[in-house]
Design an enzyme around this catalytic site. Structure first.
Site, PDB file in Angstrom:
ATOM      1  N   ASN A   1      11.945 -27.450 -37.789  1.00  0.00           N
ATOM      2  CA  ASN A   1      12.734 -26.398 -38.476  1.00  0.00           C
ATOM      3  C   ASN A   1      14.045 -26.478 -38.291  1.00  0.00           C
ATOM      4  O   ASN A   1      14.956 -25.666 -38.706  1.00  0.00           O
ATOM      5  CB  ASN A   1      12.180 -24.973 -38.014  1.00  0.00           C
ATOM      6  CG  ASN A   1      12.494 -24.884 -36.879  1.00  0.00           C
ATOM      7  OD1 ASN A   1      12.980 -25.675 -35.957  1.00  0.00           O
ATOM      8  ND2 ASN A   1      12.346 -23.506 -36.257  1.00  0.00           N
TER       9      ASN A   1
ATOM     10  N   ARG B   1      15.040 -15.277 -31.553  1.00  0.00           N
ATOM     11  CA  ARG B   1      13.921 -14.616 -31.280  1.00  0.00           C
ATOM     12  C   ARG B   1      14.313 -13.130 -31.384  1.00  0.00           C
ATOM     13  O   ARG B   1      15.278 -12.893 -30.406  1.00  0.00           O
ATOM     14  CB  ARG B   1      12.898 -14.838 -30.194  1.00  0.00           C
ATOM     15  CG  ARG B   1      11.916 -16.024 -30.503  1.00  0.00           C
ATOM     16  CD  ARG B   1      11.025 -15.817 -31.430  1.00  0.00           C
ATOM     17  NE  ARG B   1      10.149 -17.021 -31.624  1.00  0.00           N
ATOM     18  CZ  ARG B   1      10.193 -18.032 -32.482  1.00  0.00           C
ATOM     19  NH1 ARG B   1      11.365 -17.780 -33.368  1.00  0.00           N
ATOM     20  NH2 ARG B   1       9.207 -18.764 -32.676  1.00  0.00           N
TER      21      ARG B   1
ATOM     22  N   HIS C   1      11.421 -13.025 -41.456  1.00  0.00           N
ATOM     23  CA  HIS C   1      11.431 -14.028 -40.584  1.00  0.00           C
ATOM     24  C   HIS C   1      11.220 -15.328 -41.718  1.00  0.00           C
ATOM     25  O   HIS C   1       9.993 -15.572 -41.989  1.00  0.00           O
ATOM     26  CB  HIS C   1      10.550 -14.066 -39.270  1.00  0.00           C
ATOM     27  CG  HIS C   1      10.754 -15.215 -38.461  1.00  0.00           C
ATOM     28  ND1 HIS C   1       9.826 -15.435 -37.382  1.00  0.00           N
ATOM     29  CD2 HIS C   1      11.551 -16.418 -38.679  1.00  0.00           C
ATOM     30  CE1 HIS C   1      10.358 -16.571 -36.908  1.00  0.00           C
ATOM     31  NE2 HIS C   1      11.129 -16.929 -37.434  1.00  0.00           N
TER      32      HIS C   1
ATOM     33  N   GLN D   1       6.713  -8.628 -35.215  1.00  0.00           N
ATOM     34  CA  GLN D   1       6.508  -9.145 -36.431  1.00  0.00           C
ATOM     35  C   GLN D   1       5.161  -9.037 -36.991  1.00  0.00           C
ATOM     36  O   GLN D   1       4.237  -9.489 -36.148  1.00  0.00           O
ATOM     37  CB  GLN D   1       7.104 -10.425 -36.595  1.00  0.00           C
ATOM     38  CG  GLN D   1       8.651 -10.615 -36.146  1.00  0.00           C
ATOM     39  CD  GLN D   1       9.177 -11.997 -36.554  1.00  0.00           C
ATOM     40  OE1 GLN D   1      10.432 -12.152 -36.341  1.00  0.00           O
ATOM     41  NE2 GLN D   1       8.274 -12.926 -36.713  1.00  0.00           N
TER      42      GLN D   1
END
Length: 405
Positions: free
Chosen positions: A164, A303, A356, A332
Site C-alpha cells: 500500500n 491509524r 478508510h 472502523q
C-alpha cells in the site's frame, strides 16, 4: 514431473474409475493407484480451516471483479483454496459473540483480515483459538491483533508489506493539498450554487515555503517526503526513533528532529505515518497538539487511535488546528455519530476525512491479494516467509516497526 494437489476428492474419483471398484473398500486402492496418488501429491491431505473477515462490496464488487478485498471476490483465493481441499469461510460479520468471526475463530487454522474492516483478534479470542497458527493481514498494519498475545501462543502474524505504500503516500499528499488550499470549502460552494471567493481564499495557502513533517519515516513516510520535495517546502522534517541514512536524508533534503514537542512546534503541516502500538496510541493528544503551531494542519492516514478523538475535535473547533484529514478512525467502520464526521474549524471547513480506503485502491488490492496468496503458499509448503512480511513469529517480534522492544 508435473505436480498437482491431490485430495480426498481426487482419491474418490480414482476409486470410482477403478475397474475393480466394487471389490475394494473406500479406504483401499490398488497398488497402481496408490503409486499414482503418491506421485501427484505435494500437499498434506489434512484440510485446514481458513477464515477471512473482509468488507462487503455489494453491487460495486459484483460489477468490478478487481475489488478483490471484498466478501464477494474473496481476494481471488476461493477456487485455489478449495482445490487444495481447505475449508474457506468468508464473511464481514465480526462484532459480538454470535458473529461469524467469533464463532469460527475457535477452530480456524488461519485467519485473514484487513485493516479496512478489521476483525479485532483480542487476547481473549486468541485464548479460544486453539488451532490458530497464522494470522494474515491483507494489507499493511496488524494493530487489530494483540501481538503480545500472539507471541504468547506462538501464532505467526504476517502482512503484505509494501502493498500500500505508493497508494497511501499519494493519498497523504492529496489530503495535505486539500487542507492547505481549502479545497473542501470551495467544492461545497461549487456544488451548492454559491460563489463567494473571499470565503475560500481567506483560508487558502500555498504549500511552497511551508514546514512539513512526518511522524514516521518508513516505507510510507519516506515516500511522502519524496513526493513533497517537488513543492519546494521550506523544510522537510521527520520524527522517528530509527534515523534514515545520510544518503536517504540528502536525497530528499529532510532533517530528523528527535524531540516530539520540538518537532511539532516547527511544523505547519504534520502527517502521521507510523504503526499503532503501545508507544503511539494517543500520541497526539491535548498536550502534544498544544505544541503545534496555531493554525497548523494535521493529516493521519496511519491509524485513527494515534490521535485522540476529542483532542482533535476540540483543537479544530477552537482554531488551534486549521484542518484535520485522513481516512483512519479509532473504530472502523466509524459509527454514524463519530465526531470526526462532522467537526469543522472556526470558519466551517477544515475537515478532509473519508472512509478508510487510501491503501485499498484497485492497484493496491491486486498487490495485497497476490501477497496473501504467497504467504499462504509458503505456510502450506512449510517454506520461510519473506522477512519483510513477518511481524511476530516463534514467540517474538520480527520487526522494529511496532516500537522499540
Amino acid at each position: 514431473m508435473i505436480t498437482r494437489t491431490f485430495t480426498a476428492h481426487h482419491l474418490g474419483n480414482l476409486l470410482r474409475k477403478c475397474p475393480h471398484a466394487s471389490t475394494y473398500k473406500s479406504t483401499r486402492l490398488p497398488t497402481k493407484y496408490l503409486q499414482l496418488s503418491a506421485s501427484f501429491s505435494t500437499t498434506p491431505l489434512n484440510s485446514m480451516k481458513i477464515l477471512a473477515i473482509l468488507y462487503d462490496g455489494g453491487d460495486a464488487a459484483r460489477a468490478e471483479p478487481a475489488l478483490l478485498g471484498t466478501t464477494e471476490n474473496k481476494l481471488g483465493l476461493e477456487g485455489w483454496l478449495r482445490q487444495l481441499g481447505h475449508e474457506f469461510i468468508v464473511s464481514s460479520s465480526k462484532e459480538g459473540p454470535d458473529s461469524v468471526f467469533q464463532q469460527h475463530i475457535v477452530d480456524a487454522d488461519v485467519l485473514i483480515t484487513t485493516p479496512f474492516h478489521p476483525g479485532y483478534l483480542t487476547a481473549d479470542l486468541i485464548k479460544k483459538a486453539k488451532n490458530l497458527k497464522l494470522a494474515v493481514t491483507a494489507g499493511v498494519g496488524s494493530d487489530h491483533i494483540d501481538l503480545n498475545a500472539a507471541n504468547e501462543h506462538n501464532i505467526t502474524v504476517a502482512e503484505v508489506s509494501g502493498s500500500n505504500v505508493v497508494s497511501v503516500a499519494e493519498h497523504v499528499v492529496m489530503t495535505i493539498l486539500i487542507l492547505v488550499r481549502n479545497y473542501d470549502t470551495g467544492h461545497q460552494q461549487a456544488t451548492t450554487g454559491n460563489w463567494q471567493v473571499s470565503n475560500i481564499a481567506r483560508s487558502a495557502f500555498d504549500l511552497e515555503n511551508k514546514v512539513v513533517g512526518t511522524i514516521g519515516a518508513g516505507r510510507i513516510g519516506y515516500r511522502v517526503l519524496q513526493r513533497l520535495k517537488a513543492f519546494d517546502c521550506k523544510e522537510l522534517l521527520y520524527y522517528d526513533y530509527n534515523p534514515l541514512s545520510k544518503d536517504l536524508e540528502d536525497a530528499v533534503g529532510c532533517k530528523r528532529i528527535t524531540d516530539l514537542k520540538e518537532f511539532l512546534s516547527k511544523c505547519d503541516v504534520v502527517t502521521v505515518n507510523c504503526p499503532l502500538h503501545e508507544g503511539t496510541r494517543g500520541l497526539l493528544n491535548t498536550e502534544t497538539i498544544g505544541h503545534m503551531k496555531k493554525g497548523a494542519w494535521l493529516v493521519n492516514t496511519a491509524r485513527g487511535a494515534i490521535c485522540d478523538r476529542e483532542a482533535v475535535r476540540s483543537a479544530l473547533a477552537s482554531g488551534h488546528l486549521q484542518g484535520y484529514g485522513g481516512d483512519v478512525w479509532d473504530k472502523q467502520p466509524a459509527p454514524q455519530d463519530h465526531s470526526w464526521r462532522y467537526m469543522v474549524n472556526t470558519l466551517g471547513g477544515g475537515n478532509a476525512m473519508v472512509p478508510h480506503y487510501s491503501g485499498t485502491t484497485l492497484d493496491a488490492q491486486a498487490r495485497y491479494a497476490n501477497g496473501v496468496r504467497q504467504i499462504l503458499e509458503n505456510f502450506f509448503e512449510n517454506k520461510p516467509q519473506d522477512p519483510a512480511n513477518v511481524i511476530v513469529q516463534g514467540g517474538s517480534y520480527a520487526t522494529k516497526a511496532y516500537g522499540q522492544r
